[in-house]
Design an enzyme around this catalytic site. Structure first.
Site, PDB file in Angstrom:
ATOM      1  N   GLY A   9      24.542 -66.692 -69.685  1.00  0.00           N
ATOM      2  CA  GLY A   9      23.536 -65.770 -70.215  1.00  0.00           C
ATOM      3  C   GLY A   9      22.659 -65.203 -69.124  1.00  0.00           C
ATOM      4  N   THR A  11      22.511 -62.238 -67.796  1.00  0.00           N
ATOM      5  CA  THR A  11      22.271 -60.797 -67.737  1.00  0.00           C
ATOM      6  C   THR A  11      20.915 -60.380 -68.289  1.00  0.00           C
ATOM      7  OG1 THR A  11      23.433 -60.511 -69.847  1.00  0.00           O
ATOM      8  CG2 THR A  11      24.718 -60.210 -67.824  1.00  0.00           C
ATOM      9  N   ARG A  34      28.283 -61.407 -70.624  1.00  0.00           N
ATOM     10  CA  ARG A  34      29.241 -60.495 -71.257  1.00  0.00           C
ATOM     11  C   ARG A  34      29.167 -59.075 -70.713  1.00  0.00           C
ATOM     12  NH1 ARG A  34      27.611 -59.353 -75.885  1.00  0.00           N
ATOM     13  NH2 ARG A  34      25.605 -60.412 -75.798  1.00  0.00           N
ATOM     14  N   ASP A  58      32.605 -64.208 -72.832  1.00  0.00           N
ATOM     15  CA  ASP A  58      31.767 -64.583 -73.965  1.00  0.00           C
ATOM     16  C   ASP A  58      31.941 -66.082 -74.176  1.00  0.00           C
ATOM     17  OD1 ASP A  58      30.660 -65.043 -76.520  1.00  0.00           O
ATOM     18  OD2 ASP A  58      31.217 -63.041 -77.220  1.00  0.00           O
ATOM     19  N   ASN A  85      22.336 -71.722 -70.634  1.00  0.00           N
ATOM     20  CA  ASN A  85      21.262 -70.867 -71.142  1.00  0.00           C
ATOM     21  C   ASN A  85      21.703 -69.931 -72.258  1.00  0.00           C
ATOM     22  OD1 ASN A  85      18.690 -69.141 -70.930  1.00  0.00           O
ATOM     23  ND2 ASN A  85      20.296 -67.688 -70.380  1.00  0.00           N
ATOM     24  N   SER A 138      14.973 -75.119 -77.557  1.00  0.00           N
ATOM     25  CA  SER A 138      13.918 -74.319 -78.177  1.00  0.00           C
ATOM     26  C   SER A 138      12.971 -75.284 -78.876  1.00  0.00           C
ATOM     27  CB  SER A 138      14.521 -73.369 -79.208  1.00  0.00           C
ATOM     28  OG  SER A 138      13.526 -72.790 -80.026  1.00  0.00           O
ATOM     29  N   TYR A 151      19.412 -71.303 -87.424  1.00  0.00           N
ATOM     30  CA  TYR A 151      19.026 -71.276 -86.013  1.00  0.00           C
ATOM     31  C   TYR A 151      18.422 -72.617 -85.614  1.00  0.00           C
ATOM     32  CZ  TYR A 151      16.606 -70.267 -81.680  1.00  0.00           C
ATOM     33  OH  TYR A 151      16.167 -70.330 -80.388  1.00  0.00           O
ATOM     34  N   THR A 186      11.170 -61.928 -74.396  1.00  0.00           N
ATOM     35  CA  THR A 186      12.425 -61.456 -73.787  1.00  0.00           C
ATOM     36  C   THR A 186      13.113 -60.555 -74.812  1.00  0.00           C
ATOM     37  OG1 THR A 186      13.748 -63.291 -74.659  1.00  0.00           O
ATOM     38  CG2 THR A 186      12.650 -63.645 -72.529  1.00  0.00           C
ATOM     39  N   PHE A 188      15.131 -61.642 -76.835  1.00  0.00           N
ATOM     40  CA  PHE A 188      15.485 -62.575 -77.901  1.00  0.00           C
ATOM     41  C   PHE A 188      15.156 -62.021 -79.286  1.00  0.00           C
ATOM     42  CE2 PHE A 188      14.223 -66.001 -80.785  1.00  0.00           C
ATOM     43  CZ  PHE A 188      15.274 -66.878 -80.703  1.00  0.00           C
TER      44      PHE A 188
END
Length: 251
Positions: A9, A11, A34, A58, A85, A138, A151, A186, A188
């Site tokens: 992750g 990027t 990705r 991915d 991440n 998280s 989630y 972010t 997110f």
């Protein structure tokens, strides 16, 4: 000799900020993500500081994960630090209204993706009897909040996996720890709300959230501790946040 860190992750957000701080501190970096255009742009930026290698795949794609990691050249094959991440949140609905595609995406990326990448790299760490794995969780790994159902479940799984991996790899001298951020500004929330920037912006109104660089700085601190020190589990929130649902929006 420079240590080698692989960041999934990479990027955007925490992954990109982590790659930046590690590159500036003499780590060789394997950037995974990705979006090839972003990978190449980040590689160009960070090549000023260190050696960079990119892998575009991915984490949900088991075959691609193993093919890419097994294709690493000799100069990047001894991975010292793995930053798991890559992760996402899709939707914010009560369980009865949940979108099955959203559920699959969160389970496939947050849980299975972490497992695939770890499985591809752990044998290398066992063989060298060293390594450090950082799993990005998280605060949702520690408490469940309204409409967070799947989630939160996926991040609770990350918390459990972090503990299980640490136990299983203890005989090999491999350090394993998790960092659990609270509200971080972010991309997110834009992903969670499927590009609705107004909804995403409202999440952070009235207080100062964490920045990706805050978490990256902590990750660098964790991986740079002496070998006998393993920071196993760390929760980080902005000052304004007391829990998932208690936020002082007057700060």
């Amino acid at each position: 000799m420079s240590k080698i860190a692989l960041v999934t992750g990479a990027t955007s957000g925490i992954g990109r900020a982590t790659a930046r701080i590690l590159a500036k501190n003499n780590y060789k970096i394997i950037l995974c993500g990705r979006r090839e255009d972003r990978l190449e742009a980040l590689k160009k930026e960070l090549s000023e500081f260190t050696e960079i290698y990119t892998l575009s795949f991915d984490v949900r794609d088991r075959k691609a994960v193993f093919e890419n990691i097994n294709s690493l050249p000799e100069a990047f094959s001894k991975i010292d630090v793995l930053i798991n991440n890559a992760g996402n949140a899709h939707g914010l609905d009560p369980i009865q209204n949940g979108d099955l595609d959203d559920w699959d995406a969160m389970i496939d990326i947050n849980i299975k993706g972490l497992l695939y990448v770890s499985k591809a790299i752990i044998p290398k760490m066992i063989a060298q009897k060293s390594g450090h794995i950082i799993n990005i969780g998280s605060t949702a790994a520690k408490e469940v909040y309204p409409n967070g159902n799947v989630y939160c479940a996926s991040k609770h799984a990350v918390d459990a996996l972090n503990q299980g991996i640490r136990i299983d790899l203890n005989p090999y001298g491999i350090r394993v720890g998790a960092i659990h951020p609270g509200m971080v500004s972010t991309e997110f929330s834009e992903v969670r709300f499927k590009g609705n920037t107004d909804k995403a912006a409202n999440i952070y109104k009235g207080f100062e959230p964490l920045k990706a660089e805050d978490i990256a700085d902590i990750i660098h601190f964790v991986v740079s501790r002496p070998y006998h020190v393993n920071i196993a589990d760390l929760v980080v929130m902005p000052t304004a946040q007391a829990s998932a649902t208690i936020i002082n929006r007057s700060l």
